[in-house]
Design a protein around this motif. Sequence first.
Motif, PDB file in Angstrom:
ATOM      1  N   LYS A 209      16.658   9.617  25.820  1.00 17.10           N
ATOM      2  CA  LYS A 209      15.851   9.847  24.467  1.00 17.10           C
ATOM      3  C   LYS A 209      14.112   9.456  25.117  1.00 17.10           C
ATOM      4  N   ASP A 210      13.000   8.793  26.246  1.00 16.02           N
ATOM      5  CA  ASP A 210      12.432   9.634  25.992  1.00 16.02           C
ATOM      6  C   ASP A 210      12.226  11.079  26.644  1.00 16.02           C
ATOM      7  N   TYR A 211      13.924  11.675  27.546  1.00 14.10           N
ATOM      8  CA  TYR A 211      13.593  13.089  28.082  1.00 14.10           C
ATOM      9  C   TYR A 211      12.960  13.608  26.620  1.00 14.10           C
ATOM     10  N   PHE A 212      14.214  14.003  25.657  1.00 10.09           N
ATOM     11  CA  PHE A 212      13.921  14.615  24.327  1.00 10.09           C
ATOM     12  C   PHE A 212      12.469  14.461  23.697  1.00 10.09           C
ATOM     13  N   LEU A 213      12.241  13.060  23.853  1.00  9.99           N
ATOM     14  CA  LEU A 213      10.584  12.882  23.482  1.00  9.99           C
ATOM     15  C   LEU A 213       9.558  13.177  24.027  1.00  9.99           C
ATOM     16  N   GLU A 214       9.921  13.684  24.808  1.00  7.99           N
ATOM     17  CA  GLU A 214       8.949  14.153  25.335  1.00  7.99           C
ATOM     18  C   GLU A 214       9.232  15.995  26.303  1.00  7.99           C
ATOM     19  N   THR A 215      10.407  16.292  26.429  1.00 10.01           N
ATOM     20  CA  THR A 215      10.198  17.552  26.541  1.00 10.01           C
ATOM     21  C   THR A 215      10.541  18.326  25.045  1.00 10.01           C
ATOM     22  N   GLY A 216      11.338  17.454  24.387  1.00  5.87           N
ATOM     23  CA  GLY A 216      12.194  18.682  23.244  1.00  5.87           C
ATOM     24  C   GLY A 216      13.116  19.163  23.511  1.00  5.87           C
ATOM     25  N   ARG A 217      13.191  18.831  24.508  1.00  6.15           N
ATOM     26  CA  ARG A 217      14.798  19.706  24.689  1.00  6.15           C
ATOM     27  C   ARG A 217      16.358  17.522  24.750  1.00  6.15           C
ATOM     28  N   ARG A 218      17.263  19.177  24.215  1.00  4.11           N
ATOM     29  CA  ARG A 218      18.364  17.987  23.782  1.00  4.11           C
ATOM     30  C   ARG A 218      18.593  17.580  24.650  1.00  4.11           C
ATOM     31  N   VAL A 219      19.508  16.290  25.247  1.00  3.66           N
ATOM     32  CA  VAL A 219      20.052  16.387  26.454  1.00  3.66           C
ATOM     33  C   VAL A 219      21.968  16.494  25.931  1.00  3.66           C
ATOM     34  N   SER A 220      22.280  17.480  27.100  1.00  4.36           N
ATOM     35  CA  SER A 220      23.553  16.910  26.913  1.00  4.36           C
ATOM     36  C   SER A 220      24.658  16.468  27.406  1.00  4.36           C
ATOM     37  N   PHE A 221      25.792  15.796  27.975  1.00  3.31           N
ATOM     38  CA  PHE A 221      26.433  14.311  28.120  1.00  3.31           C
ATOM     39  C   PHE A 221      27.827  14.977  28.793  1.00  3.31           C
TER      40      PHE A 221
END
Length: 402
Positions: free
Chosen positions: A288-300
Amino acid sequence: MAALFHHVHSAPLARAVRSRAVSISSRATVTVPTPTPPPSRADPRVLLGLAEPELQQLALDFGQQRYRGKQLHQLIYKSKIREVRDFLQLPQSFRNDLEKAGWKVGRSPVHSVVRAADGTIKILIKLEDDRLIETVGIPVEEDSGSIRLTACVSSQVGCPLRCSFCATGKGGFSRNLLQHEIVEQVLAIEELFKNRVSNVVFMGMGEPMLNLKAVLGAHRCLNKDVQIGQRMITISTVGVPNTIKKLATYKLQSTLAVSLHAPNQKLREKIVPSAKSYPLEAIMKDCKDYFLETGRRVSFEYTLLAGVNDEVEHAVELAVLLHSWGRGSHVNLIPFNPIEGSEYRRPYKKAVLAFAAALESRQITVSIRQTRGLDASAACGQLRNEFQKSPMLASSDNPMPL
């Protein structure tokens, strides 16, 4: 005479090595429950991985004009020349000086090639310490008739995390790959297919986050020098504490793919032993923090194992988990690819479709990975060879030139 030559050219060597070291702006201490890799035998004086400004400076340090560095860049990344002596566009004296100072391109021989019926090709590359790594080229014909060529590259020789469904971990772990040993895999695929690589996925042998410095250096080189767009590069991880936070600070436009494989901590620990040191709640917070920091959606990523994690109930639980940590999640379902000695089974197509439907009905975007290279043991989770843990024997060394 040799001692004098070494003295004269010690400055360019030091500067070039130092310039490579600063290509990654910071280092972070990462605590992981894995063995410390032994030191690499590979010589650091390699040209592959250096950016054009670094090659220009190297040329100047050797008493050459700056444009010789641009020529070096073209010879390494465009012409894909493997030996310094074959840089025929350069003056003989410059080539001799580079070789006497110990510089080399940094390309390894191809030991063997395995071709699958669907066009997928697995390449075994023999490293300087006589271990083999595997990289896979996956061609897909687009509707337009053009070919999308994906390179699935390795980041380690073997893997220490030993996920229960993956062949690589079962084959043991030797060491991290150096930056140029990652980059050369993409060049080898381009040479073999006689086509440009359009996509790169760090999903081969090893855990990329346990070798993050070299992975980031290779990422920079593949983007800037090999000219592959950042959005065409995916870095995969099963989860290593502190590393997703570190990766976020670089604000890459590439995709982060996190291998979940289970919707809850208890089941995940059975499938992924290293999950015990990185609780599911912690990894989801970092995503979640990664998305907020980069604006890039994480793929699972989610490998479906028949009767283990492929029930509709698991899909429902997974949807609840993803919704609780953010919006717009994407799940890539991977039907298990059989490996020797595994107790797991590949799920039936009906179970895969039911799992996907359960996620989609709960507003989770889903894709099902098409299995490629199965008959060449080149599919996801199948990469393993007998020389990833121990060096090759001399009698087994039979490299195949490109």
